[in-house]
Design a protein around this motif. Structure first.
Motif, mmCIF file in Angstrom:
data_model
loop_
_atom_site.group_PDB
_atom_site.id
_atom_site.type_symbol
_atom_site.label_atom_id
_atom_site.label_comp_id
_atom_site.label_asym_id
_atom_site.label_seq_id
_atom_site.Cartn_x
_atom_site.Cartn_y
_atom_site.Cartn_z
ATOM 1 N N GLY A 17 0.827 -1.214 0.000
ATOM 2 C CA GLY A 17 0.000 0.000 0.000
ATOM 3 C C GLY A 17 0.855 1.256 0.000
ATOM 4 O O GLY A 17 0.569 2.223 -0.728
ATOM 5 N N GLY A 18 1.914 1.271 0.785
ATOM 6 C CA GLY A 18 2.830 2.417 0.807
ATOM 7 C C GLY A 18 3.543 2.580 -0.523
ATOM 8 O O GLY A 18 3.689 3.701 -1.034
ATOM 9 N N LYS A 24 2.155 6.464 -7.161
ATOM 10 C CA LYS A 24 1.135 7.384 -7.676
ATOM 11 C C LYS A 24 1.602 8.839 -7.543
ATOM 12 O O LYS A 24 1.469 9.634 -8.482
ATOM 13 C CB LYS A 24 -0.176 7.159 -6.917
ATOM 14 C CG LYS A 24 -1.329 8.032 -7.378
ATOM 15 C CD LYS A 24 -2.597 7.694 -6.625
ATOM 16 C CE LYS A 24 -2.504 8.299 -5.243
ATOM 17 N NZ LYS A 24 -3.700 8.139 -4.429
ATOM 18 N N ARG A 25 2.185 9.178 -6.421
ATOM 19 C CA ARG A 25 2.646 10.552 -6.195
ATOM 20 C C ARG A 25 3.813 10.909 -7.123
ATOM 21 O O ARG A 25 3.868 12.014 -7.662
ATOM 22 C CB ARG A 25 3.091 10.730 -4.746
ATOM 23 C CG ARG A 25 1.965 10.666 -3.745
ATOM 24 C CD ARG A 25 2.484 10.850 -2.346
ATOM 25 N NE ARG A 25 1.459 10.677 -1.347
ATOM 26 C CZ ARG A 25 1.595 11.029 -0.081
ATOM 27 N NH1 ARG A 25 2.725 11.583 0.342
ATOM 28 N NH2 ARG A 25 0.622 10.836 0.775
ATOM 29 N N ILE A 26 4.747 9.992 -7.300
ATOM 30 C CA ILE A 26 5.924 10.267 -8.129
ATOM 31 C C ILE A 26 5.537 10.427 -9.590
ATOM 32 O O ILE A 26 6.136 11.230 -10.317
ATOM 33 C CB ILE A 26 6.979 9.156 -7.943
ATOM 34 C CG1 ILE A 26 7.538 9.196 -6.513
ATOM 35 C CG2 ILE A 26 8.112 9.295 -8.964
ATOM 36 C CD1 ILE A 26 8.327 7.954 -6.126
ATOM 37 N N CYS A 136 12.720 -1.252 2.543
ATOM 38 C CA CYS A 136 13.575 -0.265 1.880
ATOM 39 C C CYS A 136 12.892 0.320 0.649
ATOM 40 O O CYS A 136 13.113 1.476 0.308
ATOM 41 C CB CYS A 136 14.909 -0.881 1.484
ATOM 42 S SG CYS A 136 15.990 -1.136 2.901
ATOM 43 N N ARG A 137 12.063 -0.459 -0.014
ATOM 44 C CA ARG A 137 11.352 0.056 -1.192
ATOM 45 C C ARG A 137 10.485 1.252 -0.825
ATOM 46 O O ARG A 137 10.484 2.258 -1.524
ATOM 47 C CB ARG A 137 10.478 -1.029 -1.819
ATOM 48 C CG ARG A 137 11.264 -2.181 -2.357
ATOM 49 C CD ARG A 137 10.345 -3.202 -2.954
ATOM 50 N NE ARG A 137 11.027 -4.494 -3.053
ATOM 51 C CZ ARG A 137 10.613 -5.484 -3.787
ATOM 52 N NH1 ARG A 137 9.528 -5.371 -4.510
ATOM 53 N NH2 ARG A 137 11.275 -6.618 -3.817
ATOM 54 N N VAL A 138 9.746 1.133 0.279
ATOM 55 C CA VAL A 138 8.884 2.230 0.716
ATOM 56 C C VAL A 138 9.744 3.444 1.065
ATOM 57 O O VAL A 138 9.445 4.569 0.663
ATOM 58 C CB VAL A 138 8.021 1.812 1.931
ATOM 59 C CG1 VAL A 138 7.146 2.973 2.396
ATOM 60 C CG2 VAL A 138 7.158 0.601 1.597
ATOM 61 N N ILE A 139 10.826 3.222 1.786
ATOM 62 C CA ILE A 139 11.700 4.318 2.214
ATOM 63 C C ILE A 139 12.310 5.024 1.006
ATOM 64 O O ILE A 139 12.319 6.260 0.932
ATOM 65 C CB ILE A 139 12.796 3.790 3.167
ATOM 66 C CG1 ILE A 139 12.158 3.264 4.458
ATOM 67 C CG2 ILE A 139 13.832 4.861 3.454
ATOM 68 C CD1 ILE A 139 13.104 2.464 5.341
ATOM 69 N N VAL A 140 12.814 4.269 0.051
ATOM 70 C CA VAL A 140 13.435 4.869 -1.139
ATOM 71 C C VAL A 140 12.405 5.638 -1.950
ATOM 72 O O VAL A 140 12.671 6.762 -2.402
ATOM 73 C CB VAL A 140 14.139 3.793 -1.990
ATOM 74 C CG1 VAL A 140 14.561 4.350 -3.335
ATOM 75 C CG2 VAL A 140 15.338 3.237 -1.244
ATOM 76 N N LEU A 141 11.229 5.069 -2.137
ATOM 77 C CA LEU A 141 10.194 5.765 -2.906
ATOM 78 C C LEU A 141 9.770 7.058 -2.216
ATOM 79 O O LEU A 141 9.561 8.080 -2.875
ATOM 80 C CB LEU A 141 8.989 4.855 -3.139
ATOM 81 C CG LEU A 141 9.229 3.717 -4.117
ATOM 82 C CD1 LEU A 141 8.059 2.739 -4.101
ATOM 83 C CD2 LEU A 141 9.478 4.232 -5.535
#
Length: 158
Positions: A17-18, A24-26, A136-141
């Motif tokens: 979800g994150g 979507k934001r990027i 880490c995927r959520v953090i990097v995004l």
């Protein structure tokens, strides 16, 4: 275009979800995609040599998805830290010098292969703490999104 290359699939719904929210934001700023490659099983009983083989196999899969003209930022505990403003400046600098394809690469749970380290244009330590590679995927995004907000002089909480 920005790509996030990673080993394995995200299993937790809240993490997915994150990821979906930041993708979507990027997309309001640039094209972005996630490329997943298969991770290897790495039992606790593995020897050091077996763990190196796991990292090599995962590294080969990731390297096969990276083109020569792409700028590679490898997440690596041995990399250099970069704060949000520095990340924004790096992305902006790459875009302005014609490097329009940036790959952020996250290895598997054991780390990354020597070949992947050699291919990296930059090694980024996102924290002195250790996180699950899926998180880490959520953090990097989130950091990529924050970088775009900074680059466009838009407010974002500090």
């Amino acid at each position: 275009m920005i790509r996030l290359l990673a080993c394995g699939k995200v299993k937790e719904k809240w993490m997915q979800g994150g990821i979906d929210e930041y993708l979507k934001r990027i997309k309001a700023y640039d094209r972005i995609e996630i490329v997943e490659v298969q991770d290897e099983k790495a039992p606790q009983s593995n020897s050091d040599a077996e763990n190196e083989q796991v990292k090599d196999k995962e590294g080969e899969r990731l390297l096969a998805r990276i083109r020569d003209d792409e700028y590679v930022i490898l997440l690596d505990l041995a990399g250099k830290p970069m704060d949000s403003v520095q990340l924004a400046e790096k992305i902006e600098s790459l875009y302005s010098t014609g490097k329009s394809r940036i790959d952020f690469v996250i290895g598997g749970s054991l780390g990354v292969s020597k070949a992947l380290i050699e291919r990296a244009d930059q090694r980024w330590m996102i924290s002195v703490n250790t996180f699950p590679h899926q998180l880490c995927r959520v953090i990097v995004l989130e950091q990529i999104y924050r970088a775009f907000r900074i680059m466009h002089h838009e407010p974002y909480h500090k």
